[in-house]
Design a protein around this motif. Structure first.
Motif, PDB file in Angstrom:
ATOM      1  N   GLN A  69      32.348  31.060  26.187  1.00  0.00           N
ATOM      2  CA  GLN A  69      31.703  31.487  24.950  1.00  0.00           C
ATOM      3  C   GLN A  69      30.714  32.611  25.215  1.00  0.00           C
ATOM      4  O   GLN A  69      30.023  33.041  24.322  1.00  0.00           O
ATOM      5  N   LYS A  70      30.677  33.103  26.427  1.00  0.00           N
ATOM      6  CA  LYS A  70      29.794  34.208  26.781  1.00  0.00           C
ATOM      7  C   LYS A  70      30.515  35.527  26.538  1.00  0.00           C
ATOM      8  O   LYS A  70      30.837  36.259  27.457  1.00  0.00           O
ATOM      9  N   ARG A  71      30.801  35.776  25.266  1.00  0.00           N
ATOM     10  CA  ARG A  71      31.436  37.032  24.871  1.00  0.00           C
ATOM     11  C   ARG A  71      30.404  37.836  24.112  1.00  0.00           C
ATOM     12  O   ARG A  71      29.675  37.298  23.287  1.00  0.00           O
ATOM     13  N   LEU A  72      30.353  39.139  24.391  1.00  0.00           N
ATOM     14  CA  LEU A  72      29.307  39.947  23.770  1.00  0.00           C
ATOM     15  C   LEU A  72      29.804  41.370  23.529  1.00  0.00           C
ATOM     16  O   LEU A  72      29.452  42.301  24.217  1.00  0.00           O
ATOM     17  N   HIS A  73      30.662  41.506  22.536  1.00  0.00           N
ATOM     18  CA  HIS A  73      31.165  42.812  22.078  1.00  0.00           C
ATOM     19  C   HIS A  73      30.020  43.744  21.713  1.00  0.00           C
ATOM     20  O   HIS A  73      29.026  43.296  21.154  1.00  0.00           O
ATOM     21  N   THR A  74      30.225  45.003  21.911  1.00  0.00           N
ATOM     22  CA  THR A  74      29.346  45.993  21.289  1.00  0.00           C
ATOM     23  C   THR A  74      30.214  47.082  20.674  1.00  0.00           C
ATOM     24  O   THR A  74      31.297  47.390  21.163  1.00  0.00           O
ATOM     25  N   ILE A  75      29.720  47.626  19.568  1.00  0.00           N
ATOM     26  CA  ILE A  75      30.369  48.747  18.886  1.00  0.00           C
ATOM     27  C   ILE A  75      29.450  49.948  19.052  1.00  0.00           C
ATOM     28  O   ILE A  75      28.238  49.833  18.873  1.00  0.00           O
ATOM     29  N   GLY A  76      30.028  51.074  19.414  1.00  0.00           N
ATOM     30  CA  GLY A  76      29.245  52.296  19.577  1.00  0.00           C
ATOM     31  C   GLY A  76      29.465  53.241  18.416  1.00  0.00           C
ATOM     32  O   GLY A  76      29.351  52.862  17.255  1.00  0.00           O
ATOM     33  N   GLN A  77      29.825  54.461  18.742  1.00  0.00           N
ATOM     34  CA  GLN A  77      30.035  55.466  17.702  1.00  0.00           C
ATOM     35  C   GLN A  77      31.071  54.980  16.702  1.00  0.00           C
ATOM     36  O   GLN A  77      32.068  54.375  17.057  1.00  0.00           O
ATOM     37  N   VAL A  78      30.808  55.265  15.432  1.00  0.00           N
ATOM     38  CA  VAL A  78      31.736  54.909  14.362  1.00  0.00           C
ATOM     39  C   VAL A  78      32.029  56.176  13.570  1.00  0.00           C
ATOM     40  O   VAL A  78      31.112  56.825  13.067  1.00  0.00           O
ATOM     41  N   GLY A  79      33.305  56.519  13.483  1.00  0.00           N
ATOM     42  CA  GLY A  79      33.733  57.653  12.669  1.00  0.00           C
ATOM     43  C   GLY A  79      34.509  57.141  11.465  1.00  0.00           C
ATOM     44  O   GLY A  79      35.420  56.327  11.615  1.00  0.00           O
ATOM     45  N   ILE A  80      34.127  57.600  10.283  1.00  0.00           N
ATOM     46  CA  ILE A  80      34.777  57.155   9.048  1.00  0.00           C
ATOM     47  C   ILE A  80      35.262  58.383   8.294  1.00  0.00           C
ATOM     48  O   ILE A  80      34.478  59.285   7.996  1.00  0.00           O
ATOM     49  N   THR A  81      36.568  58.415   8.001  1.00  0.00           N
ATOM     50  CA  THR A  81      37.152  59.492   7.222  1.00  0.00           C
ATOM     51  C   THR A  81      37.718  58.897   5.944  1.00  0.00           C
ATOM     52  O   THR A  81      38.671  58.110   5.985  1.00  0.00           O
ATOM     53  N   PHE A  82      37.110  59.240   4.824  1.00  0.00           N
ATOM     54  CA  PHE A  82      37.544  58.713   3.539  1.00  0.00           C
ATOM     55  C   PHE A  82      38.699  59.546   2.992  1.00  0.00           C
ATOM     56  O   PHE A  82      38.765  60.753   3.209  1.00  0.00           O
TER      57      PHE A  82
END
Length: 149
Positions: A69-82
């Motif tokens: 249960q020692k999972r630790l995702h991280t999200i960095g840069q996020v690019g969004i194109t609508f």
């Protein structure tokens, strides 16, 4: 950028955070707040499954307990194109989203200890606006590197 676009960006970014928390915590039903009911998910680049949300949730529940249960995702840069196509008074109807990720996980080392394995890459989502909010209709996990496997 208008106020509605800022709201849309915040809602999509929040969905990405809900995704990492659901996977890290093993809260598979929380994925229903991230994905559309008919979503497809592709984890093939990391040796995983490809399928619709319900079957992928089942696969995650069976496979991820091999990692503690020692999972630790991280999200960095996020690019969004609508996409302007299909937009109405409520704003954009769809968006292509790319989010950098790092996903370290702890597994048994086979001799009573633990070791860290790690996957890094990009999540590529196709989001749509639904009555419940922004939901991903497709996720492709694009793996750039792994470590410790």
């Amino acid at each position: 950028m208008d106020v509605q676009e800022l709201i849309d960006r915040a809602e999509i970014t929040d969905a990405l955070t809900r995704y990492t928390l659901a996977v890290d915590d093993g809260d598979w039903d929380a994925l229903d707040t991230v994905f559309a009911a008919d979503a497809t998910i592709d984890y093939s680049e990391s040796g995983g499954t490809v399928g619709e949300l319900a079957e992928v949730k089942k696969w995650l529940a069976e496979m991820l307990p091999a990692f503690s249960q020692k999972r630790l995702h991280t999200i960095g840069q996020v690019g969004i194109t609508f996409a302007d196509e299909g937009a109405d008074a409520s704003g954009f109807a769809s968006a292509e989203v790319v989010a950098y990720f790092d996903n370290p996980m702890v597994i048994s080392d086979g001799s009573g200890g633990e070791r860290v394995v790690e996957v890094g890459g990009r999540y590529r989502h196709s989001f749509v606006r639904t009555p419940e909010g922004w939901r991903s209709r497709h996720l492709h996990e694009e793996v750039f590197w792994t470590r410790g496997f």
